[in-house]
Write a protein that holds these residues in place. Structure first.
Motif, PDB file in Angstrom:
ATOM      1  N   LEU A  68       0.847  -1.184   0.000  1.00 47.67           N
ATOM      2  CA  LEU A  68       0.000   0.000   0.000  1.00 47.67           C
ATOM      3  C   LEU A  68       0.884   1.235   0.000  1.00 47.67           C
ATOM      4  O   LEU A  68       1.861   1.311   0.753  1.00 47.67           O
ATOM      5  N   ARG A  69       0.564   2.188  -0.860  1.00 48.06           N
ATOM      6  CA  ARG A  69       1.349   3.421  -0.878  1.00 48.06           C
ATOM      7  C   ARG A  69       1.388   4.074   0.497  1.00 48.06           C
ATOM      8  O   ARG A  69       2.406   4.622   0.921  1.00 48.06           O
ATOM      9  N   SER A  70       0.275   4.029   1.196  1.00 46.83           N
ATOM     10  CA  SER A  70       0.190   4.665   2.509  1.00 46.83           C
ATOM     11  C   SER A  70       1.030   3.948   3.558  1.00 46.83           C
ATOM     12  O   SER A  70       1.322   4.509   4.609  1.00 46.83           O
ATOM     13  N   ASP A  71       1.429   2.701   3.283  1.00 45.13           N
ATOM     14  CA  ASP A  71       2.248   1.941   4.228  1.00 45.13           C
ATOM     15  C   ASP A  71       3.738   2.103   3.964  1.00 45.13           C
ATOM     16  O   ASP A  71       4.560   1.698   4.788  1.00 45.13           O
ATOM     17  N   PHE A  72       4.090   2.666   2.823  1.00 47.21           N
ATOM     18  CA  PHE A  72       5.508   2.832   2.474  1.00 47.21           C
ATOM     19  C   PHE A  72       6.148   3.880   3.383  1.00 47.21           C
ATOM     20  O   PHE A  72       5.615   4.979   3.565  1.00 47.21           O
ATOM     21  N   ILE A  73       7.325   3.531   3.949  1.00 49.94           N
ATOM     22  CA  ILE A  73       8.050   4.452   4.841  1.00 49.94           C
ATOM     23  C   ILE A  73       9.275   5.015   4.130  1.00 49.94           C
ATOM     24  O   ILE A  73       9.352   6.214   3.870  1.00 49.94           O
ATOM     25  N   PHE A  74      10.213   4.152   3.802  1.00 53.32           N
ATOM     26  CA  PHE A  74      11.353   4.566   2.991  1.00 53.32           C
ATOM     27  C   PHE A  74      12.024   3.336   2.417  1.00 53.32           C
ATOM     28  O   PHE A  74      11.719   2.200   2.803  1.00 53.32           O
ATOM     29  N   ALA A  75      12.937   3.565   1.475  1.00 49.39           N
ATOM     30  CA  ALA A  75      13.649   2.455   0.834  1.00 49.39           C
ATOM     31  C   ALA A  75      15.118   2.831   0.696  1.00 49.39           C
ATOM     32  O   ALA A  75      15.466   4.005   0.493  1.00 49.39           O
ATOM     33  N   LYS A  76      15.948   1.799   0.784  1.00 45.45           N
ATOM     34  CA  LYS A  76      17.390   1.984   0.638  1.00 45.45           C
ATOM     35  C   LYS A  76      17.888   1.132  -0.525  1.00 45.45           C
ATOM     36  O   LYS A  76      17.575  -0.052  -0.625  1.00 45.45           O
ATOM     37  N   SER A  77      18.664   1.743  -1.402  1.00 41.96           N
ATOM     38  CA  SER A  77      19.171   1.041  -2.577  1.00 41.96           C
ATOM     39  C   SER A  77      20.353   0.162  -2.212  1.00 41.96           C
ATOM     40  O   SER A  77      21.221   0.547  -1.426  1.00 41.96           O
ATOM     41  N   MET A  78      20.386  -1.034  -2.826  1.00 44.85           N
ATOM     42  CA  MET A  78      21.505  -1.965  -2.673  1.00 44.85           C
ATOM     43  C   MET A  78      21.791  -2.553  -4.054  1.00 44.85           C
ATOM     44  O   MET A  78      21.328  -3.638  -4.382  1.00 44.85           O
ATOM     45  N   ASP A  79      22.538  -1.810  -4.858  1.00 43.10           N
ATOM     46  CA  ASP A  79      22.810  -2.221  -6.233  1.00 43.10           C
ATOM     47  C   ASP A  79      21.493  -2.375  -6.993  1.00 43.10           C
ATOM     48  O   ASP A  79      20.767  -1.428  -7.163  1.00 43.10           O
ATOM     49  N   ASN A  80      21.183  -3.597  -7.418  1.00 43.99           N
ATOM     50  CA  ASN A  80      19.946  -3.842  -8.166  1.00 43.99           C
ATOM     51  C   ASN A  80      18.783  -4.251  -7.267  1.00 43.99           C
ATOM     52  O   ASN A  80      17.748  -4.705  -7.765  1.00 43.99           O
ATOM     53  N   TYR A  81      18.955  -4.106  -5.965  1.00 38.89           N
ATOM     54  CA  TYR A  81      17.919  -4.456  -5.006  1.00 38.89           C
ATOM     55  C   TYR A  81      17.545  -3.227  -4.181  1.00 38.89           C
ATOM     56  O   TYR A  81      18.271  -2.238  -4.145  1.00 38.89           O
ATOM     57  N   CYS A  82      16.421  -3.327  -3.513  1.00 40.54           N
ATOM     58  CA  CYS A  82      16.014  -2.296  -2.563  1.00 40.54           C
ATOM     59  C   CYS A  82      15.558  -2.959  -1.274  1.00 40.54           C
ATOM     60  O   CYS A  82      14.898  -4.010  -1.312  1.00 40.54           O
ATOM     61  N   MET A  83      15.931  -2.359  -0.157  1.00 34.53           N
ATOM     62  CA  MET A  83      15.369  -2.754   1.125  1.00 34.53           C
ATOM     63  C   MET A  83      14.218  -1.792   1.393  1.00 34.53           C
ATOM     64  O   MET A  83      14.419  -0.590   1.580  1.00 34.53           O
ATOM     65  N   ILE A  84      13.002  -2.318   1.370  1.00 34.35           N
ATOM     66  CA  ILE A  84      11.805  -1.491   1.527  1.00 34.35           C
ATOM     67  C   ILE A  84      11.296  -1.596   2.967  1.00 34.35           C
ATOM     68  O   ILE A  84      11.024  -2.689   3.461  1.00 34.35           O
ATOM     69  N   TYR A  85      11.182  -0.459   3.615  1.00 32.75           N
ATOM     70  CA  TYR A  85      10.622  -0.373   4.962  1.00 32.75           C
ATOM     71  C   TYR A  85       9.142  -0.002   4.823  1.00 32.75           C
ATOM     72  O   TYR A  85       8.808   1.004   4.170  1.00 32.75           O
ATOM     73  N   HIS A  86       8.282  -0.756   5.456  1.00 32.29           N
ATOM     74  CA  HIS A  86       6.849  -0.503   5.317  1.00 32.29           C
ATOM     75  C   HIS A  86       6.116  -0.970   6.555  1.00 32.29           C
ATOM     76  O   HIS A  86       6.616  -1.802   7.327  1.00 32.29           O
ATOM     77  N   ARG A  87       4.951  -0.438   6.741  1.00 32.26           N
ATOM     78  CA  ARG A  87       4.131  -0.861   7.874  1.00 32.26           C
ATOM     79  C   ARG A  87       3.312  -2.080   7.487  1.00 32.26           C
ATOM     80  O   ARG A  87       2.823  -2.199   6.364  1.00 32.26           O
ATOM     81  N   LYS A  88       3.182  -2.983   8.437  1.00 31.79           N
ATOM     82  CA  LYS A  88       2.334  -4.157   8.257  1.00 31.79           C
ATOM     83  C   LYS A  88       1.606  -4.365   9.574  1.00 31.79           C
ATOM     84  O   LYS A  88       2.176  -4.874  10.536  1.00 31.79           O
TER      85      LYS A  88
END
Length: 290
Positions: free
Chosen positions: A191-211
């Motif tokens: 959910l867009r509203s659950d997205f907090i922030f993301a960190k790039s790792m080359d071709n990957y992303c670590m996505i922080y989100h609420r659940k």
């Protein structure tokens, strides 16, 4: 046949790729230095009885050989997608190449030109005694590198076995709160509203989100630029080349115009703000009185 499928699946798991020359040389240096220190401290296979005025200089040659072998094999096996199987292949090839190089080094530098092929198994065992502990530690660090960096002092990460990203047909859902993010042959729904922030790792992303009532993290095979395009909302901005943040989720800032850190609820991880983005982020924080 019972264990073939699980082992094959494990070997195909994607791990972070060493993409820069600097990172390759750093690993090579650490491997060579560790081998040299192991030699001078434990002195296995009769090294203790080796008598020479240049003993420690000569022993450093074995460390240099390990570093050269690692660098050479890494260049040979360079590929964009790195798996556990490829990593094991690299470790094995480094050992074999180092064994042959050690054999010639030992023959010409230690035995003064006496080349005896019967000594090759002995040198192989000598090399193995150095490489097993160091190579094992290196392998475990490579497999666990990302998780150790991202979860230090934090909550457990939802672990996933990543597979290569395939082509897919996208559906325009920019008007919806739900977005479907491609993650290999699966889809990560957010959910867009659950997205907090993301960190790039080359071709990957670590996505922080609420659940629910907690903050979760998810590794997804997607670039930060592509993730920004999928989110497609004015409250989500690129504040750094490695960070994408939801401005509405910021609870505190730290620093000044020379460098800002953004804090979020229920996680100790922070997002960096580059100097070029300080104005954009700062104006929002000023309006929000943060």
């Amino acid at each position: 046949m019972i264990y073939k499928s699980p082992i094959g699946k494990y070997l195909k798991c994607v791990i972070p790729t060493i993409v820069s020359t600097g990172e390759t040389l750093t690993y090579a240096l650490l491997l060579g230095l560790s081998s040299y220190l192991f030699l001078i401290v434990f002195q296995p296979f009769g090294t203790y009885n080796f008598d020479s005025a240049y003993k420690f200089w000569l022993l450093s040659g074995y460390g240099i050989i390990f570093a050269l072998a690692y660098t050479s094999v890494s260049i040979l096996l360079y590929k964009k997608q790195w798996t556990i199987g490829v990593e094991l292949l690299r470790i094995s090839l480094v050992y074999l190449l180092a064994s042959f190089l050690n054999f010639f080094y030992h023959s010409y530098m230690i035995n003064h030109g006496l080349l005896l092929w019967s000594n090759l198994p002995y040198i192989g065992l000598y090399t193995l005694s150095l490489y097993v502990p160091i190579g094992s530690i290196y392998f475990l660090l490579r497999i666990d590198r990302h998780r150790r960096q991202e979860t230090k002092n934090l909550m457990p990460v939802e672990e996933v076995c990543l597979v290569p990203q395939h082509e897919f047909k996208e559906i325009d859902n920019s008007y919806l709160n739900v977005i479907n993010i491609p993650n290999g042959n699966q889809t990560f729904t957010l959910l867009r509203s659950d997205f907090i922030f993301a960190k790039s790792m080359d071709n990957y992303c670590m996505i922080y989100h609420r659940k629910g009532d907690t903050v979760k993290k998810q590794i997804v095979r997607i670039t930060l630029v592509r993730l920004d395009q999928l989110l497609n909302t004015t409250t989500v901005v690129r504040c750094h080349r490695s960070y994408l943040v939801n401005l509405e989720k910021i609870i505190k800032k730290e620093g000044n115009t020379q460098g800002l850190l953004l804090h979020f609820a229920e996680t100790e991880d922070c997002a960096l703000v580059s100097r070029s983005a300080v104005g954009t982020v700062g104006s929002y924080l000023l309006q929000a009185r943060l």
